[in-house]
Structures are given as structure tokens and as C-alpha cells.
Design a protein around this motif. Structure first.
Motif, PDB file in Angstrom:
ATOM      1  N   VAL A 191      25.016 -44.423 -36.521  1.00  0.00           N
ATOM      2  CA  VAL A 191      24.086 -44.674 -37.874  1.00  0.00           C
ATOM      3  C   VAL A 191      24.974 -45.305 -38.539  1.00  0.00           C
ATOM      4  CG1 VAL A 191      24.437 -42.413 -39.461  1.00  0.00           C
ATOM      5  CG2 VAL A 191      24.193 -42.002 -37.209  1.00  0.00           C
ATOM      6  N   LEU A 192      25.973 -45.569 -38.815  1.00  0.00           N
ATOM      7  CA  LEU A 192      26.978 -47.033 -39.236  1.00  0.00           C
ATOM      8  C   LEU A 192      25.755 -48.116 -39.024  1.00  0.00           C
ATOM      9  CD1 LEU A 192      28.322 -44.272 -39.961  1.00  0.00           C
ATOM     10  CD2 LEU A 192      30.475 -46.078 -40.038  1.00  0.00           C
ATOM     11  N   VAL A 241      24.399 -37.369 -42.145  1.00  0.00           N
ATOM     12  CA  VAL A 241      25.203 -38.585 -42.728  1.00  0.00           C
ATOM     13  C   VAL A 241      24.618 -39.817 -43.117  1.00  0.00           C
ATOM     14  CG1 VAL A 241      26.893 -39.912 -40.850  1.00  0.00           C
ATOM     15  CG2 VAL A 241      26.237 -37.686 -40.685  1.00  0.00           C
ATOM     16  N   ALA A 242      23.253 -40.066 -43.182  1.00  0.00           N
ATOM     17  CA  ALA A 242      22.522 -41.397 -43.578  1.00  0.00           C
ATOM     18  C   ALA A 242      22.722 -40.949 -45.583  1.00  0.00           C
ATOM     19  CB  ALA A 242      21.455 -41.509 -43.425  1.00  0.00           C
ATOM     20  N   VAL A 275      33.370 -37.234 -45.501  1.00  0.00           N
ATOM     21  CA  VAL A 275      32.974 -39.061 -46.685  1.00  0.00           C
ATOM     22  C   VAL A 275      33.696 -39.067 -47.083  1.00  0.00           C
ATOM     23  CG1 VAL A 275      30.989 -40.177 -46.508  1.00  0.00           C
ATOM     24  CG2 VAL A 275      30.327 -38.577 -44.391  1.00  0.00           C
ATOM     25  N   LEU A 276      33.662 -40.096 -46.973  1.00  0.00           N
ATOM     26  CA  LEU A 276      35.215 -40.360 -48.514  1.00  0.00           C
ATOM     27  C   LEU A 276      34.754 -41.429 -49.083  1.00  0.00           C
ATOM     28  CD1 LEU A 276      37.236 -39.486 -45.947  1.00  0.00           C
ATOM     29  CD2 LEU A 276      38.928 -38.845 -47.050  1.00  0.00           C
ATOM     30  N   ILE A 318      18.942 -32.803 -49.965  1.00  0.00           N
ATOM     31  CA  ILE A 318      18.541 -33.190 -48.257  1.00  0.00           C
ATOM     32  C   ILE A 318      19.628 -33.291 -46.511  1.00  0.00           C
ATOM     33  CG2 ILE A 318      16.963 -34.647 -46.466  1.00  0.00           C
ATOM     34  CD1 ILE A 318      15.795 -35.593 -49.344  1.00  0.00           C
ATOM     35  N   ALA A 319      20.191 -33.501 -47.336  1.00  0.00           N
ATOM     36  CA  ALA A 319      21.550 -33.535 -46.915  1.00  0.00           C
ATOM     37  C   ALA A 319      22.272 -32.061 -46.692  1.00  0.00           C
ATOM     38  CB  ALA A 319      22.648 -33.766 -47.200  1.00  0.00           C
TER      39      ALA A 319
END
Length: 353
Positions: A191-192, A241-242, A275-276, A318-319
Motif C-alpha cells: 500500500v505504501l 489505509v490509502a 496512522v500518525l 469512505i475510510a
């Protein structure tokens, strides 16, 4: 039974009527009053009390009928009085007022949707049209550079359409999940990597949903233990995540750092993601608005006012949708610096959540 409910009031009416009739009969027996007079007095007293109770019950219903008629005609500004009553009618008034509030909010969201979609589509369409008109008029040659410009605008349109399709899925309810067991480290690494590759290919373009354009922000992955596994729908989690990474990068300072943490959850195959970022953070009073649609982070608290990042304001909504499809939770967590978004996934079906 509540002491002030409609049932209690009707029961009280019956009891009072019986007492009045009994009392008048006793008066008739001790005073030799004719029974017909007692009967007339009893009927009149009962009718007066019944009229008083009936008016207190039917008057609010008439008002509710009027307000409901206005709501059905699209006027959501009317509210029902009597929401403070401690009976079923008071509960109904509260429900109708809440329904009017929700309908008004949905109507406002619909208007915002039209305005936002029109604004977001107008820019790439105008750019694409300008390029094509210049090519047709002979002002520009149809060389690879010109075609790349047109392609970039077309790609942005595609990303906007994908965002709208995600919104359509969100509105239409449950989407079938294709859950499976997967290893977290290689999955999140992919993903990253995709996010960084998209940046190098589209640097300088305004982002759509889930694709950031900042090249000065470092992405860091921390998975513990390294062999961690999870059970979920990889495609939907990718969406979450994206979009979280996209939001974190947009709000990061220059040369900032965005960290994606993954830890084992409390249940088999469950997962906790964080996620920071190192941005200005979000005041606790604004936490409940973070996952609302069209929230572009334009408030002063977000520190992004007027930056015009091109986002649709749908990424975090959406997340949330993707996470809640799994029966999980997504929320803003306490953080000493920047913003921390925490995602909890329940794991295998049948485990407690």
C-alpha cells in the motif's frame, strides 16, 4: 407504566369518572335527590373531564400532523412543540423533531454533493477542453508532452469518478466482503509503495481520493510482530489505509513523517492500525466531524484553510465506511503531536467485537 403516560391518564380518567358517579349516587341516597338529576350531573361532569383530557392528547397530534405535512413538502424548518412532555406524545414529538433534523442534514448534504461534484469535475474538464481546443485550432501540436497533459486531466477525472462510485456504494448499504487471511507486513508495504509510486507519476497534480502528491513527506511502516496476520477484505482495507495516508500527508509539515502502525488485536486475526502524522492535529471538540462527508479540513483547527488541495472531502468518510463494513471501529485517538487515527478490525467472523 410511566406515571405521566397516555395509558395512565386514560386510566385516571376512568377512575375519576367512577368516583364522581359513585359520589353522586351516595349523595342521592342520603339527600333523597331524584336519580335522574344525579345521572345528568354525572354525565356532564364525566364529559367535561373527558373533553379536558382529550384536548390535551389530540392538540399535539394536530400540530404533529401539520408539521409532518410541511416536512413532506420539503420544509424542514418546522418543529413540534411539546418535546418536553413525559409521555408517549412527548416521545413522538422528539422523534419527529429528530427526523426533521436528519432530513434537513441530508438535504444539505445533497446540495453540497451537487456543488462539490460540479466544482471538482469542472477543473479537469476545463483543462482537457483547453488542450484539445488548442490542438484542433493548431495552436499546439499533438506531441507527446501535450498528450501527457491531456492524459493527466483524464486520470484526475477517473479518480473523481472512482470516488463517486465509492460514495454510491456507501449510500446503497452493505457491500459483500471478500474476507481472507493475509500477512500484514507485505500487504501494508505494498500500500505504501503504491502511494509513493503514484506520487512520482503524478507529482504536481491535485489529488483525488487516496492518492497524495506531496513528495517531501516520508512514509514509515511499523508492524509488530513482523509475522502478524489479519482476517479482512484486503481491497476495502486498502481503501481505508490509502485514504488515511492521503489525509495524513496533506496535513503534514514540510519534510514531515507519516507512520503506519499495525499491532495484534485482542481477538484471533483481529488487527489494530494507526496512522500518525506530525501536522497541527485536531482539537477534541472537532473529533466528531472528522469522518463526515465533505469535511475538507478547512477549519482553523486543521491548519489547511485556503490551501485548495483539490480533495473531495470524502476520503475519511469512505475510510469509515470500509472499516464499518467489517464491524470495526475508526476514531481519532489521543496524541501528543499531530493527528492519530486508530482503526480496529474484529478479525475472524464469530469472534466478539
Amino acid at each position: 407504566m410511566r406515571p405521566f403516560s397516555v395509558k395512565a391518564k386514560l386510566g385516571t380518567l376512568v377512575v375519576v369518572s367512577v368516583f364522581i358517579t359513585t359520589g353522586l349516587l351516595m349523595v342521592a341516597m342520603y339527600t333523597a335527590t331524584e336519580l335522574r338529576f344525579i345521572t345528568v350531573f354525572s354525565i356532564i361532569a364525566t364529559l367535561l373531564i373527558t373533553q379536558f383530557v382529550a384536548h390535551s392528547l389530540t392538540a399535539p397530534l394536530d400540530e404533529m400532523n401539520t408539521v409532518a405535512r410541511f416536512i413532506s413538502n420539503g420544509d424542514y424548518s418546522r418543529r413540534v412543540r411539546g418535546a418536553g412532555r413525559r409521555d408517549e406524545i412527548g416521545d413522538l414529538a422528539v422523534t419527529i423533531n429528530r427526523m426533521a433534523d436528519e432530513l434537513a442534514a441530508q438535504d444539505q448534504q445533497r446540495k453540497e454533493l451537487v456543488a462539490n461534484v460540479s466544482h471538482e469535475l469542472r477543473t479537469p474538464i476545463a483543462g482537457l477542453r483547453a488542450v484539445l481546443e488548442n490542438v484542433v485550432d493548431g495552436v499546439m501540436a499533438a506531441d507527446p508532452e501535450t498528450m501527457r497533459t491531456a492524459l493527466k486531466q483524464t486520470e484526475r477525472l477517473g479518480r473523481l469518478v472512482d470516488t463517486l462510485l465509492d460514495l454510491s456504494r456507501l449510500d446503497n448499504g452493505v457491500v459483500p466482503l471478500k474476507t481472507r487471511r493475509f500477512e500484514v507486513w507485505p500487504y501494508l508495504s505494498g500500500v505504501l509503495k503504491e502511494a509513493n509510486m503514484a506520487v512520482s507519476q503524478r507529482a504536481g497534480l491535485a489529488s483525488g481520493s487516496g492518492t497524495h502528491t506531496r513528495t517531501d513527506v516520508h512514509l514509515h511502516l511499523d508492524v509488530s510482530p513482523p509475522e502478524l496476520t489479519a482476517h479482512a477484505d484486503p481491497e476495502r482495507i486498502h481503501q481505508a489505509v490509502a485514504n488515511l495516508i492521503d489525509n495524513a500527508v496533506k496535513h503534514s509539515p514540510q519534510h514531515g513523517r507519516v507512520t503506519v502502525l499495525a499491532r495484534r488485536g485482542p481477538y484471533p486475526e483481529s488487527l489494530e492500525l494507526e496512522v500518525l502524522d506530525e501536522g497541527p492535529g485536531i482539537p477534541q471538540s472537532e473529533w466528531h466531524k472528522v469522518f463526515e462527508r465533505f469535511n475538507r479540513g478547512d477549519s482553523d483547527s486543521g491548519g489547511q484553510k485556503g490551501k485548495g488541495d483539490g480533495g473531495t472531502g470524502l476520503g475519511l468518510a469512505i475510510a469509515r465506511w470500509a472499516v464499518e463494513l467489517h464491524g470495526g471501529q475508526i476514531r481519532v485517538a489521543e496524541s501528543t503531536r499531530g493527528c492519530r487515527i486508530r482503526v480496529t478490525l474484529p478479525g475472524e467472523p464469530g469472534t466478539p467485537s
